[in-house]
Design a protein around this motif. Sequence first.
Motif, PDB file in Angstrom:
ATOM      1  N   ARG A  11       0.847  -1.191   0.048  1.00 55.72           N
ATOM      2  CA  ARG A  11      -0.005  -0.182   0.033  1.00 55.72           C
ATOM      3  C   ARG A  11       1.014   1.239   0.034  1.00 55.72           C
ATOM      4  O   ARG A  11       0.534   2.344  -0.611  1.00 55.72           O
ATOM      5  N   GLU A  15       0.443   4.489  -2.711  1.00 53.89           N
ATOM      6  CA  GLU A  15       0.299   5.643  -2.125  1.00 53.89           C
ATOM      7  C   GLU A  15       1.369   6.413  -2.732  1.00 53.89           C
ATOM      8  O   GLU A  15       1.087   7.898  -3.449  1.00 53.89           O
ATOM      9  N   ALA A  31      -7.382   9.303  -5.448  1.00 49.44           N
ATOM     10  CA  ALA A  31      -7.934   8.320  -4.232  1.00 49.44           C
ATOM     11  C   ALA A  31      -8.660   7.224  -4.899  1.00 49.44           C
ATOM     12  O   ALA A  31      -8.650   6.231  -4.464  1.00 49.44           O
ATOM     13  N   ALA A  32      -9.042   7.265  -6.222  1.00 47.43           N
ATOM     14  CA  ALA A  32      -9.647   6.417  -6.833  1.00 47.43           C
ATOM     15  C   ALA A  32      -8.651   5.161  -7.125  1.00 47.43           C
ATOM     16  O   ALA A  32      -8.907   3.996  -7.050  1.00 47.43           O
ATOM     17  N   HIS A  35      -7.658   3.423  -3.927  1.00 43.28           N
ATOM     18  CA  HIS A  35      -8.650   2.507  -3.569  1.00 43.28           C
ATOM     19  C   HIS A  35      -8.750   1.269  -4.416  1.00 43.28           C
ATOM     20  O   HIS A  35      -8.823   0.161  -3.763  1.00 43.28           O
ATOM     21  N   GLN A  36      -8.670   1.232  -5.685  1.00 45.58           N
ATOM     22  CA  GLN A  36      -8.782   0.058  -6.589  1.00 45.58           C
ATOM     23  C   GLN A  36      -7.297  -0.619  -6.669  1.00 45.58           C
ATOM     24  O   GLN A  36      -7.299  -2.063  -6.416  1.00 45.58           O
ATOM     25  N   SER A  38      -5.127  -0.971  -4.092  1.00 48.65           N
ATOM     26  CA  SER A  38      -5.004  -1.286  -2.807  1.00 48.65           C
ATOM     27  C   SER A  38      -5.961  -2.299  -2.039  1.00 48.65           C
ATOM     28  O   SER A  38      -5.523  -3.085  -1.081  1.00 48.65           O
ATOM     29  N   ALA A  39      -7.019  -2.687  -2.719  1.00 47.00           N
ATOM     30  CA  ALA A  39      -8.144  -3.413  -2.162  1.00 47.00           C
ATOM     31  C   ALA A  39      -7.483  -4.758  -2.029  1.00 47.00           C
ATOM     32  O   ALA A  39      -7.428  -5.708  -3.053  1.00 47.00           O
TER      33      ALA A  39
END
Length: 363
Positions: A11, A15, A31-32, A35-36, A38-39
Amino acid sequence: MAEPFKNFIDRALVERMAARLAAAGPGFDAAAFVHQASAGLEALELKARTLQLCAALEATLPADFAAAADRLDAAMAGDDGLASWALWPVGEFVARRGLATPERALATLRLLTQRFTAEFAIRPFIVEHPALVYTTLSRWAEDPDENVRRLASEGTRPRLPWGQRLTALVADPAPNLPLLRRLQDDPSEFVRRSVANHLNDIAKDHPALVVDWVREHLPGAGAERLALLRHASRTLVKKGDAAMLALWGHGSAFEGDAVLLLAPSRLAVGETLSLSLTLASRASTPQRLVVDYRVHHVKADGRRTAKVFKGWKLELAPGASVTLARRHSMKPVTTRRYFAGAHRVDIQVNGSVVAGAEFELAL
């Protein structure tokens, strides 16, 4: 124990990528991407992590590849730009999305390989656009950056580990030979090592071609070319190729007696086998010897298949004898599964088997 490669794509890396891509210009949804990308990342293996980050790039970079490549180029710029493991998914993105605009994609791969490697990403372009790629690689073989020059060799290796196999080049490596000729005396050891590995790849399918290469380039070779040619010859030397052994001065059959002792005669997976080999010369002149050993592993169906392991190089004086020792681990490895049964060890001297013995392996 070394850190697993997959842990470098975590992660924190996601970032950092998001921050660099956002800083490269307006309009990037950091942000998107985070989110995608690191899920569920921690549960994935290396390849799956790479593909997930690539998918996140596809979802957040511009649909127009040139615009996406411009952002990637800008994100790689500077001392704090994208580098190292962050660029594996970037290379995957370029290989997926850039095939329709190869000139633009190759320009990004040239930048990428200076900060990580593009040896995997360039391979689909070799398949789809060979004329353009080889024209480009011919120019890159003269590039001031050693990483770009190395890509001309490493990216075209027919059997690159972890990479897409280039089946056309496995069948006929001729398109690569002009590049290797230009690079084999490169001032960078990094480049020369790639050339050696490339030639060794070719030797697995076209041994006579590499024998001829060594025969042509060995006379008068300096220390650096000599090291390259030795490394390029390693597979054929281990296989006992008579022509290659002769080029390196090991073409004569061993004159003498060889006795191999194995201890213990019975061992379990995880234990270590001791080899003791005594060679006694009956020759009237010194003998230059390459001594390797082959372990015949039992397979699931009871057959035995041999793997050659490097042993010793020596010069044995007339009438002299020498005892050579080696400990061979039978610990489990990821690339080999052991089965119980009678295994065999053969000793190979200058390409010919001169002694052998068996041991029993238990699970």
